[in-house]
Design a protein around this motif. Sequence first.
Motif, PDB file in Angstrom:
ATOM      1  N   GLY A  71       8.168 -14.663  -1.839  1.00 18.07           N
ATOM      2  CA  GLY A  71       7.299 -15.833  -1.793  1.00 18.07           C
ATOM      3  C   GLY A  71       5.833 -15.536  -1.885  1.00 18.07           C
ATOM      4  N   TRP A  72       5.463 -14.287  -2.245  1.00 14.90           N
ATOM      5  CA  TRP A  72       4.050 -13.910  -2.275  1.00 14.90           C
ATOM      6  C   TRP A  72       3.615 -13.553  -3.682  1.00 14.90           C
ATOM      7  CZ3 TRP A  72       3.158 -15.375   2.390  1.00 14.90           C
ATOM      8  CH2 TRP A  72       4.058 -15.089   3.425  1.00 14.90           C
ATOM      9  N   ASP A  73       2.326 -13.750  -3.954  1.00 12.98           N
ATOM     10  CA  ASP A  73       1.781 -13.277  -5.214  1.00 12.98           C
ATOM     11  C   ASP A  73       1.383 -11.815  -5.078  1.00 12.98           C
ATOM     12  OD1 ASP A  73      -0.637 -13.125  -3.902  1.00 12.98           O
ATOM     13  OD2 ASP A  73      -1.629 -14.701  -5.054  1.00 12.98           O
ATOM     14  N   GLU A  74       0.734 -11.272  -6.105  1.00 12.48           N
ATOM     15  CA  GLU A  74       0.423  -9.847  -6.092  1.00 12.48           C
ATOM     16  C   GLU A  74      -0.629  -9.469  -5.067  1.00 12.48           C
ATOM     17  OE1 GLU A  74      -1.902 -11.439  -9.731  1.00 12.48           O
ATOM     18  OE2 GLU A  74      -0.366 -12.087  -8.318  1.00 12.48           O
ATOM     19  N   LYS A  95      -8.554  -3.430   1.161  1.00  9.80           N
ATOM     20  CA  LYS A  95      -7.534  -2.799   2.003  1.00  9.80           C
ATOM     21  C   LYS A  95      -6.900  -1.617   1.297  1.00  9.80           C
ATOM     22  CE  LYS A  95      -3.451  -5.547   0.796  1.00  9.80           C
ATOM     23  NZ  LYS A  95      -3.975  -6.250  -0.354  1.00  9.80           N
ATOM     24  N   SER A  96      -6.941  -1.609  -0.026  1.00  5.74           N
ATOM     25  CA  SER A  96      -6.566  -0.448  -0.848  1.00  5.74           C
ATOM     26  C   SER A  96      -6.675  -0.817  -2.306  1.00  5.74           C
ATOM     27  CB  SER A  96      -5.138   0.033  -0.555  1.00  5.74           C
ATOM     28  OG  SER A  96      -4.192  -0.889  -1.033  1.00  5.74           O
ATOM     29  N   GLY A  97      -6.818  -2.106  -2.587  1.00  5.12           N
ATOM     30  CA  GLY A  97      -6.846  -2.557  -3.958  1.00  5.12           C
ATOM     31  C   GLY A  97      -5.466  -2.701  -4.541  1.00  5.12           C
ATOM     32  N   ALA A  98      -4.437  -2.422  -3.746  1.00  5.79           N
ATOM     33  CA  ALA A  98      -3.079  -2.481  -4.260  1.00  5.79           C
ATOM     34  C   ALA A  98      -2.366  -3.719  -3.744  1.00  5.79           C
ATOM     35  CB  ALA A  98      -2.317  -1.225  -3.848  1.00  5.79           C
ATOM     36  N   SER A  99      -1.171  -3.941  -4.238  1.00  4.08           N
ATOM     37  CA  SER A  99      -0.364  -5.076  -3.828  1.00  4.08           C
ATOM     38  C   SER A  99       0.866  -4.570  -3.088  1.00  4.08           C
ATOM     39  CB  SER A  99       0.063  -5.889  -5.035  1.00  4.08           C
ATOM     40  OG  SER A  99      -1.059  -6.239  -5.800  1.00  4.08           O
ATOM     41  N   HIS A 100       1.372  -5.366  -2.175  1.00  2.00           N
ATOM     42  CA  HIS A 100       2.433  -4.882  -1.311  1.00  2.00           C
ATOM     43  C   HIS A 100       3.435  -5.987  -1.037  1.00  2.00           C
ATOM     44  CE1 HIS A 100      -0.318  -1.594  -0.628  1.00  2.00           C
ATOM     45  NE2 HIS A 100      -1.227  -2.469  -0.284  1.00  2.00           N
ATOM     46  N   ASP A 101       4.602  -5.584  -0.583  1.00  2.00           N
ATOM     47  CA  ASP A 101       5.615  -6.543  -0.187  1.00  2.00           C
ATOM     48  C   ASP A 101       5.309  -6.989   1.238  1.00  2.00           C
ATOM     49  OD1 ASP A 101       7.769  -8.042   0.381  1.00  2.00           O
ATOM     50  OD2 ASP A 101       9.275  -6.528  -0.067  1.00  2.00           O
ATOM     51  N   PHE A 102       4.640  -8.111   1.375  1.00  2.00           N
ATOM     52  CA  PHE A 102       4.203  -8.562   2.695  1.00  2.00           C
ATOM     53  C   PHE A 102       5.357  -9.123   3.519  1.00  2.00           C
ATOM     54  CE2 PHE A 102       0.252  -8.453   0.381  1.00  2.00           C
ATOM     55  CZ  PHE A 102      -0.643  -7.993   1.310  1.00  2.00           C
ATOM     56  N   SER A 103       6.525  -9.201   2.912  1.00  2.97           N
ATOM     57  CA  SER A 103       7.663  -9.693   3.673  1.00  2.97           C
ATOM     58  C   SER A 103       8.284  -8.599   4.538  1.00  2.97           C
ATOM     59  CB  SER A 103       8.735 -10.248   2.726  1.00  2.97           C
ATOM     60  OG  SER A 103       9.248  -9.220   1.901  1.00  2.97           O
ATOM     61  N   THR A 104       7.902  -7.325   4.324  1.00  2.00           N
ATOM     62  CA  THR A 104       8.437  -6.244   5.143  1.00  2.00           C
ATOM     63  C   THR A 104       7.742  -6.208   6.485  1.00  2.00           C
ATOM     64  OG1 THR A 104       6.852  -4.699   4.198  1.00  2.00           O
ATOM     65  CG2 THR A 104       8.990  -4.868   3.108  1.00  2.00           C
TER      66      THR A 104
END
Length: 502
Positions: free
Chosen positions: A79-82, A243-252
Motif C-alpha cells: 500500500g505504499w509508494d516508492e 534518510k538514505s535516498g532509498a525506498s523501503h518496504d514500510f510494511s515490515t
Amino acid sequence: GDVYKRQYQRRVRGRTHQPSAFCSHSEGVHLMSQPEDRRTGSSLLSIISESIDYLSGSPSAESSTVAVPRIVHDAHCSGWDEHGFPVAPDDYSRWEGHMSSGSQEEQVVAWHEWLCQDCAAAAARCGGVVLERELISKAQDYARHGIPAAYRRTVYGLLSHPVSPGVYASYCAKADSWSDNEILNQIDRDINRTFTLHPAFMPTAQGVQSLRSVLRAVAMRFPYIGYCQGMNFVAGLLLVVTKSGASHDFSTQVQAVSLEETREIEESAFWIVCGLVDSLLPEAYFGSDRHNKLPQLHGLRNSLEVVTFLMESRTPGLVAHLKDLGLPPSVFAVRWLPCLFSGCLPAETCLRIWDLLFAFGECVLYQAAVALMEMHAEQLMDTDDPQQAFDIIQNASASMYDADQLLQHLDLSINERHLERVQQSLSQQEVPCAASSASSADSSEQPGPSDSALQVVSGLFEDLGASWIVVEAVFKDSAVTDVVTSMHFGKRCLENGAKAET
C-alpha cells in the motif's frame, strides 16, 4: 530498484546488509578496499569514495558502506509508494503506470558522472556547494529528467548550502534550554499532523522526534523567523529524502537506528532547509528578513502576487471566473507555496519539482503553480460551484502521479528575467492597490464571497493545518483583503462564535 542493483552488482565484489536510517531495511554493498589499478575506470567506486563519503558519515577512504535502493512495487500488498507514502487502491494503477523505468538508468549514470567531477567531489568531501557555472548548467539539464532517489540527498546538499560540522548539534543543545514556549508548542502541534499516514511519522516513530529536532534547530538558526507553518511539511519530506535516498518496504517491522545515523539524517535535512531560507527562496518567505526591514511573510505574499499577475496576464478569463466564485488564484497558491507543494502533490511529483527548484531557483514554483491551474482551466471554466472548483484542483493535485506530464506544462519563459519584469510591474501597481484595498475596507456594502466559498476556503487552510496568522499576513494590504476579512468572519460563524485561531 533492480536498475540500481545492477549498477552496483556489475562493479562490486562483496555484499553485506545494513539497516537503513529511520524505520526500515535497506540492502547495501560493502566496497572492499582494492588496489588502485583494479578500481581504475569505475565511475561508481569514484562516486562512492569521493562524493558521498562526507554525507554518508564514513571517514575512511579504505572502505565505505552505502545504502542501495530497494523499491517496493507490490503496492497491492504494502500500500505504499516508492517513498513510503500510502497509495489509495483507486490510484494504484495510475501510480504504477508512471513509475520510472528505463530512463532512470540513464539518470543514474549521468548523476554518477556529475558527482565524479573534481569540484563536485571536493565540495562533497568538505561539505561545500557547487559554484562552477559549467557544473550547474549540467545539473540543470539533468534535473529536467529527475534526480535518482539515491542521490537527492547529496545533490540537494551540493546545490543548496555549505555544511558546518557541529553547528546542528549546538543548535539542538540550545533548543533544549529554549524558553519560547509559544514557538515550541506550535512546532509540537504541527508535527503531530504532518504526514500522519507515513510510517516514519507515526506517533511513536523516530521521524516525529527527528522532525521536531530539525524544526527547533531551524528556529535557533533563524531567530527572526522562528517557525512558520508549512515548514513542517518541507522539513518532513526532506527527512524522507535524506534518510538514505532509498525506498523501503514500510510494511515490515520498524527497525531502530543508532543516534549517530539519526543525527546524520537530521543534519542533512537541516542544512538543506537553511539553503532554501538563505538563498533559494525570496527573503521573508517564512517570516521576517534578517535585518527586520520587511513585513512578516513579505516574500510569500509577494510570491502569491506574482502567481496572480502571471495568471491574469496569461488567462484573464479564467482569473475573472475564479474571482467571481470567490476563489482568486492566490487562494489556491497559498496552499502550495508555503509548503513548496509537499503534502499537496504525490511525493515523487513534488520531488521532481524540487529537483528543478534546487537547480533553477524560485521561478520553478511559479511555473508549477501556473501549470496546475492552466492544465485544468477548461474544467474550472465549466463550473459555477466554488466547492466543485476547489475539488477539481484538489483532486487533480493529489493524483498527479505523472510528473512528466506536469513538467511538460511548465512554461520555461517564466525565468529570472521574466520575474524581474513582473516585479517591476507589481511595484508600479503597489500604490494603486493599497489605495484600492483601503477603499474596499471602508466600504461596508462591499459584497463578499458566497457562503459556500467561505466554507471551501476555510476548510482549505484547516486541511493543511495553517493558521489565520499566515493567511492574514499573506493577504494583508492586497487586493483580496476584503475576501480574507469575510473568510475570517465566516469561519467564526461556522465555529458558532468560537474564537478564531489568530
